[in-house]
Design a protein around this motif. Structure first.
Motif, mmCIF file in Angstrom:
data_model
loop_
_atom_site.group_PDB
_atom_site.id
_atom_site.type_symbol
_atom_site.label_atom_id
_atom_site.label_comp_id
_atom_site.label_asym_id
_atom_site.label_seq_id
_atom_site.Cartn_x
_atom_site.Cartn_y
_atom_site.Cartn_z
ATOM 1 N N TRP A 190 1.018 -1.366 0.000
ATOM 2 C CA TRP A 190 0.019 0.331 0.127
ATOM 3 C C TRP A 190 1.153 0.779 -0.239
ATOM 4 C CZ3 TRP A 190 -4.837 -0.043 2.988
ATOM 5 C CH2 TRP A 190 -6.103 1.072 2.804
ATOM 6 N N LEU A 191 1.866 1.315 0.642
ATOM 7 C CA LEU A 191 2.951 2.512 0.602
ATOM 8 C C LEU A 191 3.292 3.008 -0.436
ATOM 9 C CD1 LEU A 191 4.404 1.677 4.359
ATOM 10 C CD2 LEU A 191 2.759 3.822 3.927
ATOM 11 N N VAL A 192 4.559 1.432 -1.141
ATOM 12 C CA VAL A 192 4.579 1.457 -1.963
ATOM 13 C C VAL A 192 3.525 2.439 -3.450
ATOM 14 C CG1 VAL A 192 5.866 0.376 -4.119
ATOM 15 C CG2 VAL A 192 6.166 -0.033 -1.670
ATOM 16 N N CYS A 193 2.369 1.588 -3.343
ATOM 17 C CA CYS A 193 1.769 2.513 -4.533
ATOM 18 C C CYS A 193 1.502 3.684 -4.207
ATOM 19 C CB CYS A 193 0.552 1.582 -4.729
ATOM 20 S SG CYS A 193 0.978 -0.746 -4.966
ATOM 21 N N ILE B 122 -2.841 7.379 2.959
ATOM 22 C CA ILE B 122 -1.764 5.929 3.997
ATOM 23 C C ILE B 122 -2.336 6.176 5.132
ATOM 24 C CG2 ILE B 122 0.060 6.031 2.595
ATOM 25 C CD1 ILE B 122 1.127 8.290 4.445
ATOM 26 N N LYS B 123 -3.580 7.511 5.203
ATOM 27 C CA LYS B 123 -4.279 7.596 6.518
ATOM 28 C C LYS B 123 -4.970 6.169 7.278
ATOM 29 C CE LYS B 123 -7.721 10.697 8.463
ATOM 30 N NZ LYS B 123 -8.768 11.973 9.045
ATOM 31 N N PRO B 124 -5.880 5.539 6.133
ATOM 32 C CA PRO B 124 -6.028 4.445 6.672
ATOM 33 C C PRO B 124 -5.386 3.476 7.530
ATOM 34 C CG PRO B 124 -6.926 5.114 4.696
ATOM 35 C CD PRO B 124 -5.877 5.697 5.227
ATOM 36 N N LEU B 125 -3.752 3.626 6.858
ATOM 37 C CA LEU B 125 -2.226 2.798 7.963
ATOM 38 C C LEU B 125 -2.507 3.235 9.764
ATOM 39 C CD1 LEU B 125 -0.364 1.698 5.157
ATOM 40 C CD2 LEU B 125 -2.485 1.203 6.043
ATOM 41 N N VAL B 126 -2.643 2.863 10.408
ATOM 42 C CA VAL B 126 -2.379 3.705 11.600
ATOM 43 C C VAL B 126 -0.813 3.290 11.999
ATOM 44 C CG1 VAL B 126 -3.029 3.075 14.001
ATOM 45 C CG2 VAL B 126 -4.556 2.137 12.850
ATOM 46 N N PRO B 127 -0.039 4.593 12.122
ATOM 47 C CA PRO B 127 1.538 4.364 13.112
ATOM 48 C C PRO B 127 1.763 4.269 13.366
ATOM 49 C CG PRO B 127 -0.355 6.958 12.742
ATOM 50 C CD PRO B 127 -1.232 5.546 12.261
ATOM 51 N N LEU C 127 7.490 6.316 7.361
ATOM 52 C CA LEU C 127 8.707 5.498 7.934
ATOM 53 C C LEU C 127 7.321 5.065 9.232
ATOM 54 C CD1 LEU C 127 11.028 4.259 7.730
ATOM 55 C CD2 LEU C 127 11.765 6.329 9.751
ATOM 56 N N GLU C 128 6.798 6.138 10.016
ATOM 57 C CA GLU C 128 6.371 5.928 11.535
ATOM 58 C C GLU C 128 5.138 4.387 10.533
ATOM 59 O OE1 GLU C 128 3.985 8.849 12.538
ATOM 60 O OE2 GLU C 128 5.283 9.459 13.808
ATOM 61 N N ARG C 129 4.491 4.780 9.937
ATOM 62 C CA ARG C 129 3.446 3.357 8.918
ATOM 63 C C ARG C 129 4.527 1.914 7.918
ATOM 64 N NH1 ARG C 129 1.308 8.333 8.583
ATOM 65 N NH2 ARG C 129 -1.146 8.473 9.302
ATOM 66 N N VAL C 130 5.823 2.512 7.707
ATOM 67 C CA VAL C 130 6.511 0.905 7.633
ATOM 68 C C VAL C 130 6.211 -0.176 8.789
ATOM 69 C CG1 VAL C 130 8.595 -0.328 7.493
ATOM 70 C CG2 VAL C 130 8.054 1.934 6.239
ATOM 71 N N PRO C 131 6.437 -1.684 8.494
ATOM 72 C CA PRO C 131 5.556 -2.282 9.734
ATOM 73 C C PRO C 131 6.911 -2.169 10.612
ATOM 74 C CG PRO C 131 5.494 -3.233 7.337
ATOM 75 C CD PRO C 131 5.565 -2.256 7.115
#
Length: 264
Positions: free
Chosen positions: A11-14, A67-72, A150-154
């Motif tokens: 998702w982040l890459v896209c 990217i907001k739906p991805l919890v940081p 970076l805060e949303r990277v696994p």
């Protein structure tokens, strides 16, 4: 990585790819619009709009919504880095990165392969180029790549997380700088992400980013007029210093990944 981690990272890459190509589309639209309406903006204003306002204004808002739906994974308490640590990180990051980058350029020229080289835009004034390379780019790219993304990277051990963060930083640069420039940016992005994760602060990575631009643009341009100094500095002095620091680091590296700190 687990499956949900791969989905998160994909998702982040896209999102980064969408951000990059949206920047190109908006820049092309603005250029065509100005040419059709006969509006001639000063070159400095046009450059700031294209390199700052579009990518880190409107486009970054769109990226944030994607990217907001991805919890940081929020960074923990900040830790200070010493001046010596910053210098050593800079030596390893630039000493090896530029050494490999220049070797690639020389190799490509010897075999007759043409590559893109990030030597700057001749139409941009020197003071504006300095402002972009030494201040604006380190700050805004830090906010984008080492804060929002970076805060949303696994959540993984720092070294693995830094590798993923470095790849996110390199993705758009592969398109703008080519393969060789993208690989150097990947190396640079790994270090900047690792420093951010260890210090829990954007300040130190921004400083290192600025130093890297100074090293790769201004110092390189200056030393090209002095071939002997150029060779001794970029191909002997800095690489040897960098490998010495790496060797010293791994001799004292902790056995457990959870205990890794800024040892350089």
């Amino acid at each position: 990585m687990k499956v949900n981690h791969w989905l998160r990272y994909s998702w982040l890459v896209c999102a980064v790819l969408f951000w990059y190509f949206m920047n190109r589309m908006l820049t092309k639209f603005l250029t065509n619009y100005l040419s059709q309406t006969f509006i001639n903006l000063p070159s400095a204003m046009h450059t700031l709009i294209v390199t700052v306002l579009i990518p880190y204004g409107f486009s970054m808002i769109i990226l944030y919504l994607l990217i907001k739906p991805l919890v940081p994974y929020r960074f923990l308490a900040k830790k200070k880095m010493t001046f010596k640590e910053l210098v050593n990180y800079s030596v390893v990051m630039n000493g090896i990165g530029m050494f490999i980058f220049l070797l690639f350029i020389l190799g490509c020229r010897l075999i007759g392969v043409s590559i893109k080289q990030p030597l700057g835009d001749s139409m941009v004034s020197e003071w504006l180029m300095a402002l972009l390379l030494l201040l604006l780019n380190p700050i805004f790219e830090g906010i984008l790549f080492r804060k929002l993304l970076l805060e949303r990277v696994p959540a993984l051990p720092h070294l693995k997380q830094a590798l993923l963060g470095g790849l996110l930083f390199a993705v758009p640069h592969f398109f703008s700088l080519g393969i060789v420039g993208g690989l150097r940016t990947f190396w640079l992005g790994i270090f900047l992400a690792y420093v951010t994760l260890n210090s829990r602060s954007l300040k130190y990575s921004a400083i290192l980013h600025s130093i890297s631009n100074l090293y790769a643009y201004y110092l390189l341009t200056f030393l090209l007029d002095y071939p002997v100094l150029f060779f001794l500095f970029y191909f002997v002095g800095m690489p040897c210093w960098a490998f010495y620091l790496i060797q010293r680091y791994f001799k004292s590296a902790p056995s457990s990944e959870k205990d890794w700190e800024c040892k350089l």
